[in-house]
Design an enzyme around this catalytic site. Structure first.
Site, mmCIF file in Angstrom:
data_model
loop_
_atom_site.group_PDB
_atom_site.id
_atom_site.type_symbol
_atom_site.label_atom_id
_atom_site.label_comp_id
_atom_site.label_asym_id
_atom_site.label_seq_id
_atom_site.Cartn_x
_atom_site.Cartn_y
_atom_site.Cartn_z
ATOM 1 N N PHE A 1 -8.856 -2.519 -3.387
ATOM 2 C CA PHE A 1 -8.035 -1.861 -4.404
ATOM 3 C C PHE A 1 -6.717 -1.454 -3.768
ATOM 4 O O PHE A 1 -6.702 -0.798 -2.721
ATOM 5 C CB PHE A 1 -8.736 -0.625 -4.990
ATOM 6 C CG PHE A 1 -7.938 -0.002 -6.116
ATOM 7 C CD1 PHE A 1 -8.159 -0.375 -7.428
ATOM 8 C CD2 PHE A 1 -6.928 0.918 -5.853
ATOM 9 C CE1 PHE A 1 -7.403 0.165 -8.474
ATOM 10 C CE2 PHE A 1 -6.159 1.465 -6.884
ATOM 11 C CZ PHE A 1 -6.403 1.087 -8.198
ATOM 12 N N ASP B 1 -3.947 -0.851 4.366
ATOM 13 C CA ASP B 1 -3.705 0.093 3.274
ATOM 14 C C ASP B 1 -4.468 1.384 3.569
ATOM 15 O O ASP B 1 -5.685 1.445 3.441
ATOM 16 C CB ASP B 1 -4.167 -0.531 1.952
ATOM 17 C CG ASP B 1 -3.931 0.387 0.752
ATOM 18 O OD1 ASP B 1 -3.706 1.602 0.952
ATOM 19 O OD2 ASP B 1 -4.008 -0.101 -0.387
ATOM 20 N N LYS C 1 -1.128 9.582 -1.448
ATOM 21 C CA LYS C 1 -2.110 10.626 -1.759
ATOM 22 C C LYS C 1 -1.844 11.959 -1.041
ATOM 23 O O LYS C 1 -1.054 12.750 -1.498
ATOM 24 C CB LYS C 1 -3.516 10.083 -1.501
ATOM 25 C CG LYS C 1 -3.911 8.956 -2.490
ATOM 26 C CD LYS C 1 -5.379 8.781 -2.560
ATOM 27 C CE LYS C 1 -5.829 7.516 -3.303
ATOM 28 N NZ LYS C 1 -5.905 7.681 -4.750
HETATM 29 N N1 PMP Z 1 -4.399 1.770 -2.315
HETATM 30 C C1 PMP Z 1 -5.581 2.392 -2.197
HETATM 31 C C2 PMP Z 1 -6.469 2.056 -1.051
HETATM 32 C C3 PMP Z 1 -5.967 3.354 -3.143
HETATM 33 O O1 PMP Z 1 -7.155 3.955 -3.018
HETATM 34 C C4 PMP Z 1 -5.077 3.669 -4.195
HETATM 35 C C5 PMP Z 1 -5.415 4.731 -5.234
HETATM 36 N N2 PMP Z 1 -6.728 4.978 -5.460
HETATM 37 C C6 PMP Z 1 -3.857 2.993 -4.280
HETATM 38 C C7 PMP Z 1 -3.549 2.049 -3.310
HETATM 39 C C8 PMP Z 1 -2.870 3.282 -5.375
HETATM 40 O O2 PMP Z 1 -2.339 4.538 -5.255
HETATM 41 P P1 PMP Z 1 -1.627 5.274 -6.497
HETATM 42 O O3 PMP Z 1 -2.715 5.615 -7.470
HETATM 43 O O4 PMP Z 1 -0.964 6.465 -5.902
HETATM 44 O O5 PMP Z 1 -0.659 4.305 -7.065
#
Ligand code: PMP
Length: 399
Positions: A135, A220, A249
């Site tokens: 994700f 990521d 985050k």
């Molecule tokens: N990458 C990862 C690994 C995530 O867990 C998330 C959000 N859960 C995102 C990207 C996207 O982040 P955002 O919701 O701040 O756009």
């Protein structure tokens, strides 16, 4: 409080919100440390943790003070000027990550988007290799790297030349990474995809393949960063050196903020190839400076590691004790997952009734992402609530 209750916030949101979120029937109005309060004044132990944005705890006094101080000085300052807060944050963040540069933005998806664009720009290649169950966000580039078909399918066609290989399968990655691959994108623990830790050998192998074939290695750390897994960044468990590292985050203690750390192999980027109005804004930078100080001063990475060990010791045998309901317990630090045999939704609801807020990761995994400042006694209470819910649901299944 009476004034609050006289307004039906749930009805207002339900009437006017976009409709893209499935919400719980709960209005949260206040937070402190690892606790949240609803509009009726009920207190909850928070294992949602702002979906990963609350590692330092809700309304940490040092973050609040930094925001208050900066709010009266300067809020907007796009990156066509230099700024004191931004300069200090760039220094602190790049030292922390041991990567020389960073692009500042406002969310995880934006940080991933930046990483993908920088990789294409730097390598002059077009292909991206990502993983099944990965994700990475929901903007078109990040979504193209995200695996879950129900997020992707309504928005086809997505960005071309992305492929998804099985996670933790180095041979499959080796077959997919070619001289056309701009980047390989991976999470150290797949968060949304079910709390699935990667093997160290797999990650090291991916990094080596990238080096060998001229691709950039993107780790990521949007969910795993800032202490969550027991290290400041999860890739440090395996001594990796990513070329690009999206984070967001918890970077700014709960204020919207993101960054893409940039390694030496990326080379020079050029003005105007990317940018965003609010990137590196002074308010977010001040909050991030304070949040990073808190993470370091309170040694929250070590705390996450110790509390993660506690939870694993406490709940690791659930698959044996609740064989009919629990398939596996896994995690790293305080990124903790319990894979159920059935659906997680009723478990979340029953936990909420016991004063514990938790997250799903897919349909079957119960995910705990508490603020890293949570007390061990509160985690013990969470463990008891989970046991009691499993007992109740097990009894219901037998009836
Ligand atoms: N990458 C990862 C690994 C995530 O867990 C998330 C959000 N859960 C995102 C990207 C996207 O982040 P955002 O919701 O701040 O756009």
């Amino acid at each position: 409080m009476t004034e609050r209750l006289s307004v039906d916030y749930m009805a207002l949101e339900a009437a006017h919100s976009s409709g893209v979120y499935a919400k719980r029937a709960l209005t949260i109005v206040r937070g402190e440390g690892a606790y949240l309060w609803d509009a009726e004044g009920n207190r909850y132990i928070d294992c949602v943790g702002g979906q990963g944005a609350a590692n330092v705890g809700h309304c940490h006094p040092k973050v609040v003070a930094a925001i208050q101080a900066q709010a009266g000085v300067l809020l907007s300052c796009p990156e066509l000027f230099y700024n004191d807060q931004r300069a200090l944050l760039l220094q602190k963040l790049t030292r922390l990550a041991a990567m020389p540069r960073a692009f500042l933005c406002n969310s995880g998806a934006e940080a991933v988007e930046a990483a993908l664009k920088f990789a294409k720009f730097a390598t002059k290649r077009t292909e991206v290799v990502a993983t099944m169950r990965g994700f990475h966000g929901r903007t078109m580039g990040a979504l193209s790297a995200t695996w879950e078909p129900k997020y992707r399918e309504p928005f086809a066609p997505l960005v071309p030349n992305y492929q998804h290989v099985p996670f933790n399968d180095l041979a499959a990655a080796e077959a997919a990474i070619t001289e056309q691959t701009a980047a390989v994108l991976v999470e150290v623990v797949q968060g949304e995809g079910g709390v699935r830790p990667a093997d160290g050998d797999y990650l090291r192998g991916l990094q080596a393949l990238c080096r060998e074939r001229g691709a950039l290695f993107i780790v990521d750390e949007v969910q795993t960063g800032f202490g969550r897994t027991g290290r400041m960044f999860a890739h440090q468990h395996y001594a990796l050196a990513p070329d690009l590292m999206p984070v967001a985050k918890s970077i700014a203690g709960g204020v919207p903020f993101g960054a893409c750390l940039i390694g030496e192999r990326v080379g020079a980027l050029q003005p105007a190839i990317h940018g965003t109005t609010f990137g590196g804004n002074p308010l977010g930078c001040a909050a991030a400076l304070a949040a990073i100080d808190v993470l370091i001063e309170e040694d929250l990475s070590a705390r996450a590691a110790a509390l993660g060990d506690f939870l694993m010791a406490r709940l690791g045998d659930l698959p044996r004790r609740f064989r009919a309901q629990v398939r596996e317990v896994r995690g790293l630090g305080l990124l903790f997952g319990i894979e159920l045999r059935g659906k997680v939704a009723p478990v979340l609801k029953a936990l909420q009734a016991r004063g514990v807020l938790a997250l799903p990761a897919g349909l079957n995994v119960l995910r705990l992402l508490p603020p890293l400042v949570i007390a061990q006694a509160d985690l013990e209470q969470v463990a008891r609530a989970i046991e009691s819910v499993l007992e109740e649901l097990g009894a219901a299944a037998i009836e």
